[in-house]
Design a protein around this motif. Structure first.
Motif, PDB file in Angstrom:
ATOM      1  N   UNK A 175      49.999 124.503 -37.773  1.00 33.55           N
ATOM      2  CA  UNK A 175      49.214 124.774 -38.973  1.00 33.55           C
ATOM      3  C   UNK A 175      48.750 123.464 -39.602  1.00 33.55           C
ATOM      4  N   UNK A 176      48.026 122.681 -38.825  1.00 34.11           N
ATOM      5  CA  UNK A 176      47.449 121.428 -39.317  1.00 34.11           C
ATOM      6  C   UNK A 176      45.997 121.366 -38.860  1.00 34.11           C
ATOM      7  N   UNK A 177      45.208 120.607 -39.587  1.00 36.65           N
ATOM      8  CA  UNK A 177      43.758 120.620 -39.422  1.00 36.65           C
ATOM      9  C   UNK A 177      43.312 120.413 -37.981  1.00 36.65           C
ATOM     10  N   UNK A 178      43.810 119.401 -37.307  1.00 36.25           N
ATOM     11  CA  UNK A 178      43.322 119.109 -35.955  1.00 36.25           C
ATOM     12  C   UNK A 178      43.651 120.227 -34.972  1.00 36.25           C
ATOM     13  N   UNK A 179      44.840 120.800 -35.059  1.00 33.23           N
ATOM     14  CA  UNK A 179      45.209 121.911 -34.174  1.00 33.23           C
ATOM     15  C   UNK A 179      44.340 123.136 -34.453  1.00 33.23           C
ATOM     16  N   UNK A 180      44.037 123.395 -35.712  1.00 35.08           N
ATOM     17  CA  UNK A 180      43.190 124.534 -36.054  1.00 35.08           C
ATOM     18  C   UNK A 180      41.747 124.297 -35.606  1.00 35.08           C
ATOM     19  N   UNK A 181      41.266 123.074 -35.709  1.00 38.72           N
ATOM     20  CA  UNK A 181      39.928 122.765 -35.207  1.00 38.72           C
ATOM     21  C   UNK A 181      39.855 122.985 -33.697  1.00 38.72           C
ATOM     22  N   UNK A 182      40.929 122.673 -32.994  1.00 36.66           N
ATOM     23  CA  UNK A 182      40.963 122.907 -31.547  1.00 36.66           C
ATOM     24  C   UNK A 182      40.846 124.402 -31.245  1.00 36.66           C
ATOM     25  N   UNK A 183      41.491 125.247 -32.043  1.00 37.51           N
ATOM     26  CA  UNK A 183      41.352 126.691 -31.857  1.00 37.51           C
ATOM     27  C   UNK A 183      39.904 127.125 -32.103  1.00 37.51           C
ATOM     28  N   UNK A 184      39.272 126.535 -33.113  1.00 43.87           N
ATOM     29  CA  UNK A 184      37.858 126.824 -33.356  1.00 43.87           C
ATOM     30  C   UNK A 184      37.002 126.427 -32.174  1.00 43.87           C
ATOM     31  N   UNK A 185      37.300 125.282 -31.577  1.00 48.66           N
ATOM     32  CA  UNK A 185      36.550 124.816 -30.410  1.00 48.66           C
ATOM     33  C   UNK A 185      36.738 125.770 -29.232  1.00 48.66           C
ATOM     34  N   UNK A 186      37.945 126.256 -29.031  1.00 50.71           N
ATOM     35  CA  UNK A 186      38.191 127.228 -27.959  1.00 50.71           C
ATOM     36  C   UNK A 186      37.370 128.495 -28.180  1.00 50.71           C
ATOM     37  N   UNK A 187      37.327 128.965 -29.417  1.00 52.52           N
ATOM     38  CA  UNK A 187      36.566 130.179 -29.726  1.00 52.52           C
ATOM     39  C   UNK A 187      35.076 129.956 -29.476  1.00 52.52           C
TER      40      UNK A 187
END
Length: 127
Positions: A8-20
């Motif tokens: 639950x940190x910005x960079x990990x969440x951005x990576x999930x956005x990139x996967x989507x």
């Protein structure tokens, strides 16, 4: 999909956005649905609902006037604690071969158990 508090940190969440974004650009609706679900499927098959919602008439906004990077623009917003359990949002804007689209992932949960769910997807056009 379930994530831990450590994710639950910005960079990990951005990576999930990139996967989507990558799955949507590849039109991998089944993979996108399997990984993130779809909050607004309203009883429809998840992959079919994503495909149908993306195919709806484009929403007119001024996004096409901007230079949209094909890899996408991703922003993460953390919300103040609330009774709904909504923790953060991941907003993505990207381009595919024919247009610009937006998608939003939401993060809900408490303490050590958080879920990331596709909340919405739409194709946009110049307004």
């Amino acid at each position: 999909m379930r994530i831990s508090v450590e994710s639950l940190e910005t960079q990990a969440l951005k990576q999930l956005g990139q996967e989507a974004i990558q799955q949507l650009q590849a039109q991998d609706f089944a993979g996108l649905a399997q990984r993130f679900g779809y909050a607004v499927a309203f009883g429809r098959d998840l992959a079919t609902a994503i495909r149908e919602d993306l195919a709806l008439a484009p929403v007119a906004v001024g996004l096409l006037d901007q230079d949209i990077d094909p890899v996408g623009t991703i922003s993460v917003t953390f919300l103040t604690p609330n009774a709904t359990g909504l923790v953060a949002t991941i907003e993505c804007i990207a381009r595919d071969a024919v247009s610009v689209f937006t998608l939003e992932l939401i993060i809900t949960g408490t303490e050590n158990a958080f879920d990331v769910t596709l909340e919405g997807v739409m194709r946009v056009c110049a307004g």
